[in-house]
Motif scaffolding. Structure first.
Motif, mmCIF file in Angstrom:
data_model
loop_
_atom_site.group_PDB
_atom_site.id
_atom_site.type_symbol
_atom_site.label_atom_id
_atom_site.label_comp_id
_atom_site.label_asym_id
_atom_site.label_seq_id
_atom_site.Cartn_x
_atom_site.Cartn_y
_atom_site.Cartn_z
ATOM 1 N N ALA A 1 -10.353 16.147 76.575
ATOM 2 C CA ALA A 1 -10.411 17.648 76.044
ATOM 3 C C ALA A 1 -11.893 18.147 75.970
ATOM 4 C CB ALA A 1 -9.599 17.722 74.993
ATOM 5 N N PHE B 1 -6.882 21.165 82.354
ATOM 6 C CA PHE B 1 -6.889 21.375 81.010
ATOM 7 C C PHE B 1 -5.670 21.575 80.270
ATOM 8 C CE2 PHE B 1 -8.107 24.819 77.900
ATOM 9 C CZ PHE B 1 -8.887 24.594 77.066
ATOM 10 N N ASN C 1 -3.664 18.712 79.932
ATOM 11 C CA ASN C 1 -4.100 17.910 78.797
ATOM 12 C C ASN C 1 -3.781 18.552 77.409
ATOM 13 O OD1 ASN C 1 -7.906 17.644 77.455
ATOM 14 N ND2 ASN C 1 -5.994 16.418 77.058
ATOM 15 N N LEU C 2 -3.738 19.892 77.490
ATOM 16 C CA LEU C 2 -3.178 20.664 75.990
ATOM 17 C C LEU C 2 -1.871 20.293 75.734
ATOM 18 C CD1 LEU C 2 -4.814 22.501 74.230
ATOM 19 C CD2 LEU C 2 -4.207 24.416 75.631
ATOM 20 N N CYS D 1 -1.257 16.365 75.026
ATOM 21 C CA CYS D 1 -1.863 15.951 73.720
ATOM 22 C C CYS D 1 -1.187 16.607 72.574
ATOM 23 C CB CYS D 1 -3.238 16.660 73.623
ATOM 24 S SG CYS D 1 -4.117 16.327 72.171
ATOM 25 N N ARG E 1 1.523 14.587 69.434
ATOM 26 C CA ARG E 1 1.181 14.892 67.968
ATOM 27 C C ARG E 1 2.299 15.466 67.409
ATOM 28 N NH1 ARG E 1 -4.513 14.039 67.084
ATOM 29 N NH2 ARG E 1 -5.147 12.813 69.303
ATOM 30 N N VAL F 1 -2.312 24.789 64.400
ATOM 31 C CA VAL F 1 -3.070 24.501 65.663
ATOM 32 C C VAL F 1 -2.339 24.359 66.799
ATOM 33 C CG1 VAL F 1 -3.842 22.307 66.578
ATOM 34 C CG2 VAL F 1 -4.165 22.602 64.215
ATOM 35 N N HIS G 1 -2.632 26.186 70.304
ATOM 36 C CA HIS G 1 -2.765 25.429 71.664
ATOM 37 C C HIS G 1 -1.545 26.442 72.633
ATOM 38 C CE1 HIS G 1 -4.612 21.659 70.244
ATOM 39 N NE2 HIS G 1 -5.479 22.677 70.262
ATOM 40 N N ILE H 1 -2.710 29.370 74.054
ATOM 41 C CA ILE H 1 -3.814 29.362 75.080
ATOM 42 C C ILE H 1 -2.951 29.408 76.854
ATOM 43 C CG2 ILE H 1 -5.409 28.010 76.515
ATOM 44 C CD1 ILE H 1 -6.421 27.106 73.794
ATOM 45 N N LEU I 1 -4.907 30.657 64.658
ATOM 46 C CA LEU I 1 -6.288 30.394 64.111
ATOM 47 C C LEU I 1 -6.438 30.608 62.587
ATOM 48 C CD1 LEU I 1 -8.917 31.691 66.805
ATOM 49 C CD2 LEU I 1 -8.284 29.299 66.365
ATOM 50 N N ALA J 1 -4.419 27.978 61.065
ATOM 51 C CA ALA J 1 -5.027 26.666 61.147
ATOM 52 C C ALA J 1 -6.427 26.423 60.376
ATOM 53 C CB ALA J 1 -5.702 26.401 62.561
ATOM 54 N N LYS K 1 -5.917 20.766 53.751
ATOM 55 C CA LYS K 1 -7.294 21.543 54.358
ATOM 56 C C LYS K 1 -7.840 22.201 52.701
ATOM 57 C CE LYS K 1 -7.084 22.052 58.793
ATOM 58 N NZ LYS K 1 -6.009 22.429 59.758
ATOM 59 N N TRP L 1 -17.730 30.569 73.726
ATOM 60 C CA TRP L 1 -16.345 30.067 73.093
ATOM 61 C C TRP L 1 -15.924 28.838 73.138
ATOM 62 C CZ3 TRP L 1 -10.994 29.549 74.410
ATOM 63 C CH2 TRP L 1 -9.901 29.768 73.519
ATOM 64 N N HIS M 1 -13.452 20.729 67.994
ATOM 65 C CA HIS M 1 -12.675 19.575 68.130
ATOM 66 C C HIS M 1 -13.243 18.326 68.039
ATOM 67 C CE1 HIS M 1 -10.031 22.425 69.950
ATOM 68 N NE2 HIS M 1 -9.223 21.643 69.894
ATOM 69 N N PHE N 1 -12.784 17.667 64.300
ATOM 70 C CA PHE N 1 -11.653 17.546 63.771
ATOM 71 C C PHE N 1 -11.076 16.223 64.183
ATOM 72 C CE2 PHE N 1 -11.236 22.101 62.611
ATOM 73 C CZ PHE N 1 -10.860 21.727 61.509
HETATM 74 C C1 HEM Z 1 -10.393 26.104 74.259
HETATM 75 C C2 HEM Z 1 -9.137 25.422 73.993
HETATM 76 C C3 HEM Z 1 -8.807 25.156 72.679
HETATM 77 C C4 HEM Z 1 -8.807 25.798 71.445
HETATM 78 C C5 HEM Z 1 -9.308 27.245 71.109
HETATM 79 C C6 HEM Z 1 -8.372 25.003 70.523
HETATM 80 C C7 HEM Z 1 -8.287 25.329 69.236
HETATM 81 C C8 HEM Z 1 -7.711 24.299 68.251
HETATM 82 C C9 HEM Z 1 -7.789 24.632 66.703
HETATM 83 C C10 HEM Z 1 -8.229 25.883 66.153
HETATM 84 C C11 HEM Z 1 -7.684 23.415 66.285
HETATM 85 C C12 HEM Z 1 -7.416 23.323 64.584
HETATM 86 C C13 HEM Z 1 -8.561 22.501 63.881
HETATM 87 C C14 HEM Z 1 -8.073 22.455 62.496
HETATM 88 O O1 HEM Z 1 -8.188 23.279 61.890
HETATM 89 O O2 HEM Z 1 -7.275 21.359 62.400
HETATM 90 C C15 HEM Z 1 -7.397 22.541 66.902
HETATM 91 C C16 HEM Z 1 -7.185 20.986 66.765
HETATM 92 C C17 HEM Z 1 -6.796 20.104 67.773
HETATM 93 N N1 HEM Z 1 -6.821 20.373 69.292
HETATM 94 FE FE1 HEM Z 1 -7.099 22.049 70.028
HETATM 95 N N2 HEM Z 1 -8.049 23.646 71.064
HETATM 96 C C18 HEM Z 1 -8.286 23.751 72.284
HETATM 97 C C19 HEM Z 1 -7.961 22.941 73.286
HETATM 98 C C20 HEM Z 1 -7.625 21.740 73.145
HETATM 99 C C21 HEM Z 1 -7.291 20.568 74.139
HETATM 100 C C22 HEM Z 1 -7.425 20.891 75.555
HETATM 101 C C23 HEM Z 1 -6.822 19.640 73.468
HETATM 102 C C24 HEM Z 1 -6.164 18.459 74.271
HETATM 103 C C25 HEM Z 1 -6.124 17.261 73.933
HETATM 104 C C26 HEM Z 1 -6.964 19.843 72.050
HETATM 105 C C27 HEM Z 1 -6.498 19.096 71.094
HETATM 106 C C28 HEM Z 1 -6.630 19.036 69.732
HETATM 107 C C29 HEM Z 1 -6.131 18.071 68.826
HETATM 108 C C30 HEM Z 1 -5.760 16.594 68.981
HETATM 109 C C31 HEM Z 1 -6.351 18.821 67.624
HETATM 110 C C32 HEM Z 1 -6.152 18.088 66.198
HETATM 111 C C33 HEM Z 1 -4.796 18.493 65.671
HETATM 112 C C34 HEM Z 1 -4.755 17.819 64.347
HETATM 113 O O3 HEM Z 1 -5.162 18.332 63.216
HETATM 114 O O4 HEM Z 1 -4.000 16.900 64.132
HETATM 115 N N3 HEM Z 1 -7.322 21.225 71.993
HETATM 116 N N4 HEM Z 1 -7.690 22.989 68.250
#
Ligand code: HEM
Lengths: 459, 283
Positions: A19, A78, A81-82, A85, A89, A165, A169, A172, A406, A409, A438, B232, B240, B243
């Motif tokens: 990612a 992408f 992946n999203l 992933c 989880r 979160v 995701h 998107i 958002l 999260a 958090k 962005w 990421h 986190f």
């Molecule tokens: C541009 C696109 C994306 C946005 C805007 C986005 C947004 C976010 C946000 C806001 C969080 C929360 C962080 C938090 O406060 O814990 C997060 C966590 C996470 N994102 Fe994304 N994400 C995007 C793409 C991806 C992609 C492609 C993956 C693929 C692997 C991914 C994997 C994760 C993971 C693993 C977490 C942590 C979750 C946890 O707390 O266990 N994200 N993302």
């Protein structure tokens, strides 16, 4: 899950490293398309970059890069992946949220970073009730369980916020889905239904109507399934000459009859930023075209006989029923837009009237035989952009979800409070402990407030 | 008294405020910092009044619209957001020297707006495409985000300065010693980016809605739009990395700086170096 984890493809797509890599690659490649102007003609590229570089740009699809196979593939990977992933989880998150926290051992509570022990001056069961009542009063509804060494009370709030979160995701993905649904390329090439989603335009001269539009990319005709008439077009200006409003008055017709729109009226005023949507098709005021012709309306005020006609300048018009002849002798223009018009008018009695009239202004002409009302307006065509995008609803839903997600999260958290009532050194004690996934600082304040409140209560 | 005079006073007080904050950094005298804060607050109050006055002046001219529609007005609004956000941060987290790294941005924006030849300060009427409440929402949300990112960028620089002093074993230097603990700066950077990301997302979304109302396309990959999404992506990666990979410290500080460069390019670079729909911003 464990079996899936062994699958290397799955593991590849489940990785956050991928990612991060993709976000980086998307950011960097996107830059190309802002430096190289998109969708110019081959000659223009050759002119700017020379033949060799221009050919390279073409081969790499950088001339239309945001629609190129490789950029779209990046977005696809992408998305996968999203999805993978998140799927990987979410089960774990569900486990955490559903977890039976009453199994927590007292030793673990004694090690939690946020904790406080108070002495209760009461027998154990009374103390339990007191603590439970107090917490319930503060909005923490507890569950309880008898343990070997005491009674454990537990309450939690905001478990669902752990899904914030995943709201982001999925938002998107929903936006990307909406973009596909609304794409005219998708409608043509995959669905083979060009009228499912399209962007196009149409010029409609005043008083004329259309039942089709021209698609942008293919240049093909697309039927609207109804008719749109332009009744009137005008431009209003500020005093400094800048355009203030482009305004078209339009009517929707089905089977030749005007259809009332949402506001109950059959006519609609189209302006920039005020489009009209009818049966999923939206019309935007986007351009206009002045013509050298004029719309003339004359009325014999005595008989009420009236006529509206489009005429060119310098042509004599014979109006039999009205008993008159008229024509346009001259005009004064500002750019392409006519300001004043010189009119010639006769009822064949006495000398003809000639006079200047402002564009679109009404004149009263007094003649020996009768009185006439006349307006002369330069003919315009209104240029409308026409769009059918059934994906917008998805895109907007996704956008709303993203902001909500958002917020959840970032600013909300899963908070837990434990109260362990037990006997120690011949006294009844309560051990308060808590955690938040958090914003720990904020939670610590809440926790301290709660414990202090309880201390005051038991005096 | 008209709005431009008030904006002049604002610029002056931000300039003095920056000077006092830098003084605080160098001399570690608390009183100097308090004066810096008072000047920043004074400046922001005057600027608020000036914004209101400019709004009213536009009505007097018969073309009433919120003062958020051209390059001059957006720069002024940017400096207003940055200062306001900084004052909030100072009250909430008591990290006063941060002002030395943030107030210069506010001064730079005001000075550039006032003195650059290419920027017209005229209140001009709105062409039809700009007559939209979505535009107002778009500008406000974007610039709150930009303000936060400016602060995050300033904090990033501060982190790196402190860090390099610490690794060279010079933390007794007056300059480095007057900076907050590394951990505190790191946490502030993160909080600020989170806040900015929220608003940037809202800014991109309101912009898309506006474009869809005006032209029937919510996204057309014009350079400004593309740069906003690049920005962005940068901040999404930063979040990421933190986190999920546990990044913190210098790497995040660098990302905060890179992110702000990207913001800066979205805002200026695109207008001056590339061409596109947002040409209203160049006049
Ligand atoms: C541009 C696109 C994306 C946005 C805007 C986005 C947004 C976010 C946000 C806001 C969080 C929360 C962080 C938090 O406060 O814990 C997060 C966590 C996470 N994102 Fe994304 N994400 C995007 C793409 C991806 C992609 C492609 C993956 C693929 C692997 C991914 C994997 C994760 C993971 C693993 C977490 C942590 C979750 C946890 O707390 O266990 N994200 N993302």
């Amino acid at each position: 899950m464990t079996k899936k984890k062994k699958n290397p493809v799955w593991a590849f797509f489940a990785s956050v490293k991928l990612a991060l890599f993709l976000l980086f690659v998307l950011a960097v490649t996107s830059i190309f398309g802002t430096i190289v102007q998109q969708n110019l003609s081959t000659e223009q590229y050759v002119q700017i970059y020379g033949p060799n570089l221009a050919r390279l740009l073409h081969i790499l699809n950088i001339t239309d890069m945001y629609n190129s196979w490789w950029f779209l593939s990046l977005l696809c990977i992408f998305s996968v992946n999203l999805i993978v992933c998140s799927l990987e989880r979410i089960p774990r998150v569900i486990q955490i949220v559903k977890k039976d926290n009453l199994t927590t051992a007292s030793d673990r509570l004694r090690k939690m970073p946020i904790r406080k022990t108070l002495v209760l001056g009461q027998p154990l069961d009374q103390g339990v009730r007191k603590v439970a009542e107090f917490l319930a009063g503060k909005g923490w509804k507890t569950k309880q369980r008898q343990k070997d060494d005491g009674v454990l009370l537990f309450a939690q709030k905001g478990g669902w916020t752990r899904f914030g979160v995943y709201i982001v995701h999925s938002s998107i993905l929903i936006i990307l889905l909406g973009a596909i649904i609304g794409s005219s390329t998708f409608a043509q090439k995959i669905l083979h239904k060009p009228d499912f989603a399209f962007k196009g335009s149409i010029m409609i001269p005043e008083t004329q109507q259309t039942s089709y539009i021209w698609a942008f990319q293919t240049g093909k005709k697309i039927d609207l399934g109804f008719t749109l008439r332009c009744d009137f077009f005008t431009i209003e200006y500020y005093s400094n000459g800048m355009p203030k409003t482009y305004l078209s008055k339009v009517t929707v017709l089905e089977d030749g009859k005007p259809v009332p729109l949402k506001d109950g009226k059959t006519t609609h005023f189209l302006k920039v930023n005020k489009p009209l949507t009818y049966r999923g098709i939206t019309f935007y005021q986007s351009s206009y075209q002045p013509y050298p012709d004029f719309i003339v309306t004359v009325t014999n005020t005595a008989t009420g006989v009236s006529k509206t006609q489009i005429i060119p300048a310098a042509k004599q018009i014979n109006w039999q029923e009205g008993g008159a002849e008229f024509g346009i002798l001259n005009k004064e223009s500002f750019g392409e837009s006519v300001q004043r018009i010189k009119i010639w008018f006769t009822d064949r009695q006495g000398a003809p009237s000639t006079f200047w009239l402002n564009n679109a202004q009404e004149a009263i002409i007094k003649r020996p035989s009768a009185e006439y009302r006349m307006t002369v307006k330069q003919l315009y065509a209104t240029g409308l952009q026409v769009t059918k995008d059934p994906g917008v609803l998805f895109v907007y839903t996704g956008c709303g979800m993203m902001l909500l997600g958002l917020f959840v999260a970032f600013f909300m958290s899963h908070r837990k409070i434990y109260a362990f009532i037990h006997e120690e050194d011949g006294q009844t004690k309560v051990l308060f402990a808590g955690s938040a996934h958090k914003n720990k600082v904020g939670f610590e304040k809440t926790f301290t407030g709660l414990v202090d409140g309880f201390r005051e209560k038991i005096g | 008294m008209n709005s431009s005079q008030l904006f002049g006073i604002t610029t002056l007080s931000y300039l003095l405020s920056s000077a006092f904050y830098i003084g605080l950094l160098v001399f570690k005298n608390k009183k100097v910092g308090t004066i810096g804060l008072i000047l920043a607050i004074f400046g922001v109050v005057v600027q608020t009044a000036a914004l209101g006055m400019r709004w009213q002046e536009s009505y007097t001219l018969g073309i009433g619209h919120a003062p958020l529609t051209n390059m001059y007005e957006s720069l002024v609004f940017f400096s207003w957001c940055t200062t306001l956000f900084y004052i909030f941060l100072e009250f909430k987290y008591k990290a006063r020297v941060v002002g030395a790294f943030v107030m210069p941005f506010a001064v730079a924006a005001m000075a550039y707006a006032s003195f650059a030849k290419s920027i017209s300060q005229q209140i001009s009427p709105l062409i039809p495409a700009l007559q939209s409440n979505w535009l107002i929402a778009h500008v406000i949300t974007c610039f709150i985000g930009y303000g936060a990112f400016a602060v995050a960028g300033g904090l990033g620089m501060m982190y790196l300065i402190k860090k390099s002093a610490v690794t060279k074993g010079k933390q007794q230097d007056s300059l480095a010693a007057s900076l907050p603990e590394l951990k505190i700066i790191d946490d502030l950077i993160h909080k600020t980016i989170v806040f900015g990301f929220m608003w940037l997302s809202a800014g991109i979304i309101t912009g898309a809605v506006w474009a869809n109302e005006a032209w029937g396309t919510y996204w057309s990959w014009d350079p400004k739009e593309t740069w906003s999404i690049i920005t962005w992506f940068v901040y999404a990666s930063t979040l990421h990395a933190r986190f999920t990979r546990g990044w913190s410290g210098s790497r995040i500080a660098w990302l905060a700086i890179i992110g702000f460069i990207s913001v800066f390019f979205t805002y200026f670079g695109v207008n001056f170096l590339l061409s596109g729909l947002h040409s209203y911003g160049s006049g």
